[in-house]
Motif scaffolding. Structure first.
Motif, short mmCIF file in Angstrom:
data_model
loop_
_atom_site.label_atom_id
_atom_site.label_comp_id
_atom_site.label_asym_id
_atom_site.label_seq_id
_atom_site.Cartn_x
_atom_site.Cartn_y
_atom_site.Cartn_z
N ILE A 8 42.68 -8.08 6.24
CA ILE A 8 41.23 -8.50 6.09
C ILE A 8 40.57 -7.68 6.83
O ILE A 8 40.74 -7.47 8.01
CB ILE A 8 41.33 -10.03 6.20
CG1 ILE A 8 42.19 -10.67 5.45
CG2 ILE A 8 39.70 -10.26 6.02
CD1 ILE A 8 42.27 -12.12 5.89
N LYS A 124 36.54 -8.82 1.28
CA LYS A 124 35.99 -10.05 1.11
C LYS A 124 36.82 -11.24 1.71
O LYS A 124 37.74 -11.28 2.30
CB LYS A 124 35.93 -10.33 -0.49
CG LYS A 124 34.87 -9.15 -1.31
CD LYS A 124 34.90 -9.40 -2.60
CE LYS A 124 34.02 -8.41 -3.29
NZ LYS A 124 33.99 -8.64 -4.87
N ASN A 125 35.88 -12.57 1.53
CA ASN A 125 36.44 -13.56 1.93
C ASN A 125 37.03 -14.39 0.95
O ASN A 125 36.23 -15.06 0.13
CB ASN A 125 35.29 -14.50 2.50
CG ASN A 125 35.76 -15.84 3.27
OD1 ASN A 125 36.99 -16.44 2.96
ND2 ASN A 125 35.27 -16.07 4.46
N HIS A 128 36.48 -18.28 0.34
CA HIS A 128 35.53 -18.50 -0.14
C HIS A 128 35.51 -18.28 -1.89
O HIS A 128 34.83 -19.02 -2.44
CB HIS A 128 34.15 -17.78 0.36
CG HIS A 128 33.95 -18.38 1.82
ND1 HIS A 128 32.70 -17.61 2.47
CD2 HIS A 128 34.33 -19.33 2.50
CE1 HIS A 128 32.70 -18.26 3.72
NE2 HIS A 128 33.76 -19.55 3.73
N TYR A 140 46.58 -16.74 -3.84
CA TYR A 140 45.94 -16.55 -2.30
C TYR A 140 47.14 -16.78 -1.49
O TYR A 140 47.38 -15.93 -0.56
CB TYR A 140 44.73 -17.17 -2.07
CG TYR A 140 44.36 -17.14 -0.48
CD1 TYR A 140 43.76 -16.00 0.00
CD2 TYR A 140 44.77 -18.17 0.24
CE1 TYR A 140 43.46 -15.84 1.25
CE2 TYR A 140 44.29 -18.25 1.58
CZ TYR A 140 43.65 -17.18 2.12
OH TYR A 140 43.40 -17.25 3.58
N ASP A 147 48.74 -12.89 7.70
CA ASP A 147 47.35 -12.24 7.78
C ASP A 147 47.14 -11.22 8.78
O ASP A 147 47.73 -11.74 9.98
CB ASP A 147 46.57 -13.27 7.78
CG ASP A 147 46.26 -14.00 6.45
OD1 ASP A 147 46.80 -13.70 5.53
OD2 ASP A 147 45.25 -15.24 6.41
N ASN A 149 43.99 -9.31 10.56
CA ASN A 149 42.68 -9.06 10.58
C ASN A 149 42.48 -7.90 11.36
O ASN A 149 42.63 -7.71 12.77
CB ASN A 149 41.89 -10.36 11.16
CG ASN A 149 41.86 -11.75 10.19
OD1 ASN A 149 41.05 -11.52 9.27
ND2 ASN A 149 42.84 -12.50 10.42
#
Length: 294
Positions: A8, A124-125, A128, A140, A147, A149
């Motif tokens: 992400i 993107k998130n 959300h 997801y 993950d 980041n």
């Protein structure tokens, strides 16, 4: 373990570079690394590229059919960039691949087992998007076993000098590359870099093309880097801005002369040639900046 990974980060933060690095340090490193940008292709074309198709599946299909990226990445890694852009239909097909580790080409009824590690990336998130109903929740959680980041470059400014030297060195493989002064690196570290690593890399390439000397200093940076100041600061009189650049350039010039003298073992003739100035000018600047010459 070859767990799926979701990277992400903002556009340009180097998500594909990280994915390639993960592959290169995994047990799959001797097998293919296949990357695809899911936002770059329309849905039907993306589906055929991912899963392949059988002969006669549609008008214009290749004789003998075609392997998809999942087949090409067998025993290796597939990198799905911009995963948040895929349609609900493709989300369902991708979920099946993750669950069953098998694919079926378009227009065919033959099941093909695949052994792939999936690394996906998005700016993107996705949480959300899941809440909004735009992304499958089960997909997801399948993708985000791990993950990663990636913070934007403006939040890790200490990396900028390292990246700059790496990009400059990459432009001159096996050859001596230009040196960049500390003042120039400090100036680069203060820039906003809205385009992140990609913008920084492109700027370094611009420097390599446009700067002809062996030393890159703050004057070169100021010539080609957009001013990061606010609009109010940009309205200051031109002469004041020019004086500020001149002062910064003077500091870097001393640093530049010291570095070249050291590289030339304090041979002033060689140093003058390297700096592109006469011996007389070099002597004057050595006295002006109180530079020790051993």
């Amino acid at each position: 373990m070859d767990s799926n990974i979701l990277i992400i980060g903002e556009t340009g933060t180097g998500k594909e570079i990280f994915a390639q690095s993960i592959h290169n340090h995994s047990r799959r490193k001797s097998n293919p690394f296949v990357a695809i940008n899911c936002a770059a292709l329309p849905e039907d074309l993306l589906e055929s590229e991912l899963f392949g198709y059988a002969e006669g599946a549609f008008t214009g299909a290749m004789k003998g059919g075609k392997q998809g990226f999942f087949e090409l990445a067998h025993r290796g890694t597939i990198f799905l960039d911009e995963i948040g852009e895929i349609s609900p239909k493709l989300q369902s097909r991708l979920l099946r691949v993750l669950q069953e580790r098998e694919i079926m080409r378009i227009g065919d009824d033959k099941i093909i087992p695949v052994d792939v590690r999936i690394i996906a990336a998005t700016n993107k998130n996705l949480i959300h998007m899941v809440k909004a109903g735009d992304f499958r929740e089960d997909l997801y959680y399948r993708l985000s076993v791990l993950d990663l980041n990636l913070p934007p470059l403006r939040e890790r400014r200490e990396d900028i000098p390292v990246l700059v030297n790496a990009f400059i060195g990459k432009s001159f493989p096996g050859h001596t590359h230009p040196m960049i002064t500390e003042a120039a690196c400090q100036r680069l570290s203060k820039a906003s870099w809205e385009g992140n690593v990609r913008q920084l890399q492109n700027f370094c390439e611009r420097l390599m093309v446009l700067c002809k000397g062996r030393i890159i200093d703050i004057y070169d940076i100021e010539k080609y880097l957009p001013d990061p100041d606010t609009n109010e600061e940009r309205e200051r009189p031109f002469q004041e801005s020019k004086r500020n650049v001149a002062r910064a350039s003077s500091v870097s010039e001393r640093e530049q002369i010291m570095q070249v003298l050291k590289n030339c073992h304090y041979n002033k003739g060689k140093a003058a040639d390297e700096l592109g100035m006469s011996r007389t000018t070099l002597w004057r600047k050595i006295k002006q900046w109180n530079i020790e010459t051993k």
